[in-house]
Design a protein around this motif. Sequence first.
Motif, PDB file in Angstrom:
ATOM      1  N   VAL A  33       0.824  -1.213   0.000  1.00 38.77           N
ATOM      2  CA  VAL A  33       0.000   0.000   0.000  1.00 38.77           C
ATOM      3  C   VAL A  33       0.859   1.264   0.000  1.00 38.77           C
ATOM      4  N   ALA A  34       2.162   1.115   0.234  1.00 42.71           N
ATOM      5  CA  ALA A  34       3.048   2.290   0.173  1.00 42.71           C
ATOM      6  C   ALA A  34       3.281   2.744  -1.268  1.00 42.71           C
ATOM      7  N   HIS A  35       2.906   1.913  -2.240  1.00 46.32           N
ATOM      8  CA  HIS A  35       3.113   2.263  -3.658  1.00 46.32           C
ATOM      9  C   HIS A  35       1.815   2.775  -4.250  1.00 46.32           C
ATOM     10  N   ASN A  36       1.859   3.945  -4.861  1.00 41.66           N
ATOM     11  CA  ASN A  36       0.686   4.454  -5.569  1.00 41.66           C
ATOM     12  C   ASN A  36       0.379   3.564  -6.778  1.00 41.66           C
ATOM     13  N   ALA A  37       1.432   3.128  -7.450  1.00 42.26           N
ATOM     14  CA  ALA A  37       1.281   2.240  -8.597  1.00 42.26           C
ATOM     15  C   ALA A  37       2.537   1.388  -8.690  1.00 42.26           C
ATOM     16  N   ARG A  38       2.395   0.208  -9.270  1.00 45.91           N
ATOM     17  CA  ARG A  38       3.543  -0.712  -9.380  1.00 45.91           C
ATOM     18  C   ARG A  38       3.290  -1.669 -10.522  1.00 45.91           C
ATOM     19  N   PRO A  39       4.313  -1.967 -11.336  1.00 43.57           N
ATOM     20  CA  PRO A  39       4.085  -2.952 -12.415  1.00 43.57           C
ATOM     21  C   PRO A  39       3.693  -4.299 -11.819  1.00 43.57           C
ATOM     22  N   TYR A  40       2.902  -5.042 -12.566  1.00 47.55           N
ATOM     23  CA  TYR A  40       2.497  -6.381 -12.128  1.00 47.55           C
ATOM     24  C   TYR A  40       2.890  -7.398 -13.199  1.00 47.55           C
ATOM     25  N   LEU A  41       3.679  -8.379 -12.812  1.00 48.45           N
ATOM     26  CA  LEU A  41       4.080  -9.432 -13.755  1.00 48.45           C
ATOM     27  C   LEU A  41       3.391 -10.732 -13.364  1.00 48.45           C
ATOM     28  N   TYR A  42       2.969 -11.485 -14.374  1.00 52.17           N
ATOM     29  CA  TYR A  42       2.223 -12.719 -14.111  1.00 52.17           C
ATOM     30  C   TYR A  42       3.159 -13.920 -13.989  1.00 52.17           C
ATOM     31  N   GLY A  43       4.430 -13.748 -14.366  1.00 52.28           N
ATOM     32  CA  GLY A  43       5.361 -14.881 -14.469  1.00 52.28           C
ATOM     33  C   GLY A  43       5.391 -15.246 -15.944  1.00 52.28           C
ATOM     34  N   GLY A  44       6.557 -15.567 -16.450  1.00 52.77           N
ATOM     35  CA  GLY A  44       6.617 -15.862 -17.886  1.00 52.77           C
ATOM     36  C   GLY A  44       7.209 -14.704 -18.667  1.00 52.77           C
ATOM     37  N   GLU A  45       7.125 -13.492 -18.146  1.00 48.04           N
ATOM     38  CA  GLU A  45       7.668 -12.348 -18.882  1.00 48.04           C
ATOM     39  C   GLU A  45       9.190 -12.438 -19.008  1.00 48.04           C
ATOM     40  N   GLU A  46       9.865 -12.857 -17.891  1.00 47.82           N
ATOM     41  CA  GLU A  46      11.334 -12.880 -17.928  1.00 47.82           C
ATOM     42  C   GLU A  46      11.834 -13.888 -18.957  1.00 47.82           C
ATOM     43  N   ALA A  47      11.206 -15.069 -18.987  1.00 54.83           N
ATOM     44  CA  ALA A  47      11.611 -16.091 -19.963  1.00 54.83           C
ATOM     45  C   ALA A  47      11.352 -15.586 -21.386  1.00 54.83           C
ATOM     46  N   ALA A  48      10.245 -14.878 -21.569  1.00 61.82           N
ATOM     47  CA  ALA A  48       9.909 -14.371 -22.911  1.00 61.82           C
ATOM     48  C   ALA A  48      10.935 -13.332 -23.357  1.00 61.82           C
ATOM     49  N   VAL A  49      11.386 -12.484 -22.438  1.00 55.60           N
ATOM     50  CA  VAL A  49      12.395 -11.477 -22.798  1.00 55.60           C
ATOM     51  C   VAL A  49      13.727 -12.171 -23.096  1.00 55.60           C
ATOM     52  N   ALA A  50      14.063 -13.171 -22.274  1.00 54.66           N
ATOM     53  CA  ALA A  50      15.333 -13.893 -22.498  1.00 54.66           C
ATOM     54  C   ALA A  50      15.329 -14.533 -23.883  1.00 54.66           C
ATOM     55  N   SER A  51      14.189 -15.089 -24.250  1.00 56.70           N
ATOM     56  CA  SER A  51      14.110 -15.742 -25.556  1.00 56.70           C
ATOM     57  C   SER A  51      14.182 -14.698 -26.688  1.00 56.70           C
ATOM     58  N   ALA A  52      13.557 -13.538 -26.475  1.00 59.35           N
ATOM     59  CA  ALA A  52      13.635 -12.474 -27.503  1.00 59.35           C
ATOM     60  C   ALA A  52      15.063 -11.942 -27.614  1.00 59.35           C
TER      61      ALA A  52
ATOM     62  N   SER B  74      17.812 -13.685 -27.134  1.00 63.83           N
ATOM     63  CA  SER B  74      18.612 -14.644 -27.902  1.00 63.83           C
ATOM     64  C   SER B  74      18.252 -14.602 -29.379  1.00 63.83           C
ATOM     65  N   ALA B  75      17.003 -14.280 -29.681  1.00 68.95           N
ATOM     66  CA  ALA B  75      16.595 -14.263 -31.098  1.00 68.95           C
ATOM     67  C   ALA B  75      17.316 -13.152 -31.864  1.00 68.95           C
ATOM     68  N   GLY B  76      17.740 -12.099 -31.151  1.00 68.96           N
ATOM     69  CA  GLY B  76      18.645 -11.126 -31.764  1.00 68.96           C
ATOM     70  C   GLY B  76      18.003 -10.026 -32.595  1.00 68.96           C
ATOM     71  N   GLN B  77      16.690  -9.900 -32.560  1.00 65.90           N
ATOM     72  CA  GLN B  77      16.039  -8.782 -33.277  1.00 65.90           C
ATOM     73  C   GLN B  77      15.565  -7.789 -32.226  1.00 65.90           C
ATOM     74  N   TYR B  78      16.168  -6.600 -32.186  1.00 69.71           N
ATOM     75  CA  TYR B  78      15.846  -5.680 -31.097  1.00 69.71           C
ATOM     76  C   TYR B  78      15.101  -4.437 -31.574  1.00 69.71           C
ATOM     77  N   ASN B  79      15.026  -4.227 -32.868  1.00 75.61           N
ATOM     78  CA  ASN B  79      14.403  -2.996 -33.342  1.00 75.61           C
ATOM     79  C   ASN B  79      12.946  -3.233 -33.684  1.00 75.61           C
ATOM     80  N   HIS B  80      12.690  -3.816 -34.837  1.00 77.07           N
ATOM     81  CA  HIS B  80      11.327  -4.239 -35.151  1.00 77.07           C
ATOM     82  C   HIS B  80      11.435  -5.696 -35.564  1.00 77.07           C
ATOM     83  N   GLY B  81      10.489  -6.529 -35.117  1.00 82.86           N
ATOM     84  CA  GLY B  81      10.619  -7.932 -35.474  1.00 82.86           C
ATOM     85  C   GLY B  81       9.283  -8.646 -35.461  1.00 82.86           C
TER      86      GLY B  81
END
Length: 379
Positions: free
Chosen positions: A10-29, A31-38
């Motif tokens: 409750v000390a945070h007015n707002a805070r990102p919420y992750l469901y789980g799975g986001e970190e693995a998805a970023v790691a996979s992106a 490794s895929a090596g396309q960082y601009n548009h893909g």
Amino acid sequence: MTTTAVTPDVAHNARPYLYGGEEAAVASALSAGQYNHGALTDEFEQRVAGLLGVPDVVAVASGTAAIHIGLLAAGVGPWHEVLVPSFTFCATVQAILATGAQPRFVEVNPGTGCVEPAGILAALTPRTRAVLPVLYGGRAVDLTPARPALDEEGVTVVEDAAQAFGSWQGDRRVGATGVVTCFSFGPIKNLTCGLGGAIVPRTPLEADTCRRLRGLGIVESAAHRAEATTYTVDGFGMRVQMSPLNAAIGLVQLQHFAEAETRRRELWRAYAAALDGANGVALVDADVPHTVPALCAIRVLNNRRDRIFRKLRQDRVGVGVHYPPNHLQPAFAAWHRPLPVTERLGQEIMTLPFHQHLTPADAEYVAGMIRQALAGANR
Ligand SMILES: Cc1ncc(COP(=O)(O)O)c(C=O)c1O
């Protein structure tokens, strides 16, 4: 007095919420090596379009970029005026200035924080080229009664729906109502990509214009360019694509969006119930059956906002102020006009801790702390 134990959340007015799975998805992106548009960016666009029920969506780097591009695609430029509420985040106004146009600030209904058709029609001038309603807290703004007059004057509606991803206007999602709609997928939005945004264009031609504006004015798609010996630049453009790294986060979040809808409505309703009948505060109505709320705002009446705000912050309750009016900001002084309703709202508004880490019990705790602070301010 409430006895519910305080959670650190409750000390945070707002805070990102992750469901789980986001970190693995970023790691996979990564490794895929396309960082601009893909391909992930394209897939994110298609999935967002599917959720909204529209033919196409153009993903960009931020909500601010989405508004900037939405306005440019609608033909807004120097010598034009854009009608906009002063009661919004400064990004809305900066996006107007980025086009070379000038903001003309309009009042909002203090009960909703949103502009109304009559106020828009009253503010039109011969230089008005677009209206930029802000969907405060996620609440849809229906300008249908003003549309015939706006159409006649050649004025386009470009929505700042940064806070309204997933909300409904009648039986259509925001974004599917036939105006240019701009979303943000920033850190604390209903759906986050880390950073990101999107435009819902009205036509395939407008979609094409948006894609060129986000990609350095280059005509050919990234995929086509990889196979060709040259490319064509046929106009102004910026480098504000949505990276596949961000799209990867958004794709995971989309799978869980139903949870965001339920949890955010539940939390808003818990605040409304817990504050029911509290003297000295008024809830800003989010039209919650239709809205996926991005925030929960109250007005603290009788000139007591600042005292109550300080007391709650001392007690580690993450209240905020969204927003101090823009027509009072030094950067926008040239476009100041008296807006008494907005000025008062700016002195009364207070947003409550609102994010998906919180439970209805947390809302009850915060409401109890507000009631205590109000009682203390009476003594
Ligand atoms: C009302 C409003 N407009 C515009 C923006 C800008 O979006 P972004 O931060 O993604 O650029 C935001 C969010 O920060 C917002 O809340």
